[in-house]
Motif scaffolding. Structure first.
Motif, mmCIF file in Angstrom:
data_model
loop_
_atom_site.group_PDB
_atom_site.id
_atom_site.type_symbol
_atom_site.label_atom_id
_atom_site.label_comp_id
_atom_site.label_asym_id
_atom_site.label_seq_id
_atom_site.Cartn_x
_atom_site.Cartn_y
_atom_site.Cartn_z
ATOM 1 N N PRO A 301 1.056 -1.514 0.063
ATOM 2 C CA PRO A 301 -0.225 -0.186 -0.493
ATOM 3 C C PRO A 301 1.352 1.029 0.268
ATOM 4 N N ALA A 302 1.771 1.015 1.050
ATOM 5 C CA ALA A 302 2.818 2.054 0.714
ATOM 6 C C ALA A 302 3.473 3.389 -0.514
ATOM 7 N N ARG A 303 3.119 2.168 -1.863
ATOM 8 C CA ARG A 303 3.409 2.308 -2.465
ATOM 9 C C ARG A 303 2.974 3.492 -3.638
ATOM 10 N N PHE A 304 1.373 3.050 -3.984
ATOM 11 C CA PHE A 304 0.386 3.358 -4.736
ATOM 12 C C PHE A 304 0.210 4.500 -3.643
ATOM 13 N N ALA A 305 0.284 4.577 -2.269
ATOM 14 C CA ALA A 305 0.186 6.105 -1.534
ATOM 15 C C ALA A 305 0.757 6.952 -1.850
ATOM 16 N N GLN A 306 1.813 7.228 -2.136
ATOM 17 C CA GLN A 306 2.763 7.685 -2.747
ATOM 18 C C GLN A 306 2.830 8.309 -4.065
ATOM 19 N N PHE A 307 2.029 7.028 -4.755
ATOM 20 C CA PHE A 307 1.800 7.523 -6.239
ATOM 21 C C PHE A 307 0.643 8.374 -6.191
ATOM 22 N N ALA A 308 -0.807 8.143 -4.811
ATOM 23 C CA ALA A 308 -1.501 9.573 -5.243
ATOM 24 C C ALA A 308 -0.941 10.719 -4.635
ATOM 25 N N SER A 321 -4.983 4.429 3.330
ATOM 26 C CA SER A 321 -6.027 3.314 2.474
ATOM 27 C C SER A 321 -6.329 4.521 1.991
ATOM 28 N N GLU A 322 -6.510 5.393 2.424
ATOM 29 C CA GLU A 322 -7.686 5.952 0.991
ATOM 30 C C GLU A 322 -6.882 7.244 0.036
ATOM 31 N N LYS A 323 -5.803 7.000 1.082
ATOM 32 C CA LYS A 323 -4.487 8.294 -0.485
ATOM 33 C C LYS A 323 -4.864 7.135 -1.691
ATOM 34 N N VAL A 324 -4.708 5.275 -1.409
ATOM 35 C CA VAL A 324 -4.925 4.407 -2.304
ATOM 36 C C VAL A 324 -5.528 4.024 -3.118
ATOM 37 N N GLU A 325 -6.229 4.293 -1.905
ATOM 38 C CA GLU A 325 -8.707 4.238 -2.949
ATOM 39 C C GLU A 325 -8.150 5.485 -3.848
#
Length: 386
Positions: A301-308, A321-325
């Motif tokens: 999840p951390a990398r996807f949060a950074q992508f967001a 989790s909210e950033k990932v979504e």
């Protein structure tokens, strides 16, 4: 970062007057006079580009080979190779998008060998010489105009495989953004998705430090998204087409992957689909990338949060989790807003095909450099995309 050596010898000639430089560019790489012009379905004749090219090549003995498919087929490549050998062609000019250029790369390499061209794609044979070639780009999408990669479909076996060689960098590529004005809307959309997908594949990588790459990727992606909206509403907006054209080129010419390889699992997933159903590569990626992200983000999840944060500027106060979504939804919403497909069912592809797709992706075992996918994961991603 991983240790790396960067190499890209392609001469990129960019701008409104680029195509007029064709004769002087060819003369740098051959003293011969026999040219083979390769192209796709014939849109270059309707647009007038074909006539312009033929006038520029008036001092050459020109042969033509049209009909290279959107997913270039091995059988078509073989026909062109026979012409190159029979006519003793000195130079090949690919006029088209990534499919024409990818097909031409294999024509270039196979014309110097007696082997079946598929032996090159499957790495049974390594090219040691090629017929030199250049390109005139008509669709901004794949970046094939400035890299040494190629994807070929063997329709008889329903295989779609990538291959590459340092010998098949184009000698030059001529890019005039005005050529993109008359592109059908769906080709503009697929090109936007394709170039963004290349950037995303490289953003999700195996390195511990890709800070420079992250910054470049996020910046280029934002510009492509903005220019994409403009180009779709104003097809003859030069600045927007200019941004899309250069954006697609730098997305896959090696600049964005210095120090790492990127993931590339989603491309593998898509190749299995279009090898069987022959859908446009960009359309397949638009469907499969959000599904891959939904699955893999559960594990990383951390990398996807950074992508967001990097690409969609999400609120820093959101939970991980909210950033990932938000990041995944931002990508889905953008692609849907420009008219990209979102479900495999849009192409009447059903779950009955998933086992076949999975077997094709896993012929060399689990895959993915950022997160490895096994059969269970692959099947789940296809279900998420259904």
């Amino acid at each position: 970062m991983n240790s790396f050596t960067f190499y890209n010898p392609t001469q990129l000639v960019f701008g409104k007057d680029s195509i007029e430089k064709l004769p002087q560019m060819i003369s740098q790489f051959t003293e011969g006079k026999k040219i083979l012009v390769t192209y796709g379905g014939g849109s270059i004749k309707k647009s007038g580009l074909h006539t312009k090219i033929m006038n520029l090549l008036a001092d050459y003995e020109v042969y033509e080979f049209g009909g290279i498919e959107p997913n270039p087929r091995l059988s078509t490549v073989k026909k062109a190779v026979a012409i190159v050998k029979e006519k003793e062609i000195d130079f090949i000019l690919a006029v088209g998008g990534g499919s024409v250029i990818d097909g031409t790369k294999l024509i270039s390499a196979a014309s110097k060998l007696d082997n079946d061209p598929w032996d090159i794609v499957t790495r049974k044979v390594t090219p040691t010489a090629v017929v030199p070639f250049g390109t005139i780009l008509t669709i901004s999408a794949t970046g094939s105009e400035m890299n040494s990669g190629s994807v070929i479909t063997n329709w008889e076996t329903n295989e779609k495989l990538g291959w590459g060689s340092p010998l098949v960098f184009p000698k030059f590529s001529l890019l005039n953004p005005e050529i993109l004005y008359t592109l059908p809307e769906n080709q503009t959309v697929n090109g936007i998705v394709d170039s963004m997908s290349h950037l995303i594949e490289q953003y999700f990588n195996e390195a511990d430090n890709s800070a420079i790459g992250d910054a470049m990727i996020a910046g280029v992606m934002k510009q492509i998204m903005s220019a994409g909206r403009t180009a779709l509403s104003q097809p003859d907006n030069y600045e927007a087409r200019e941004t899309l054209m250069l954006g697609a080129t730098v997305a896959l010419n090696g600049f964005m992957r210095m120090g790492y390889n990127g993931d590339w699992a989603t491309h593998n997933l898509e190749h299995a689909v279009s090898a069987v159903h022959d859908i446009a590569h960009g359309a397949g990626l638009a469907i499969l990338f959000p599904a891959w992200m939904k699955y893999v983000s559960q594990h990383q999840p951390a990398r996807f949060a950074q992508f967001a944060e990097d690409v969609f500027d999400v609120d820093q106060n959101l939970s991980e989790s909210e950033k990932v979504e938000a990041g995944i939804k931002g990508l889905e919403d953008y692609w849907q807003s420009i008219g990209a497909p979102s479900r495999l069912s849009d192409f009447e592809i059903t779950a009955e095909d998933f086992e076949t797709f999975a077997d094709k992706t896993l012929f060399n075992g689990p895959f993915g450099n950022f997160y490895q996918l096994d059969k269970e994961a692959v099947m789940e991603i296809y279900k998420l995309a259904e």
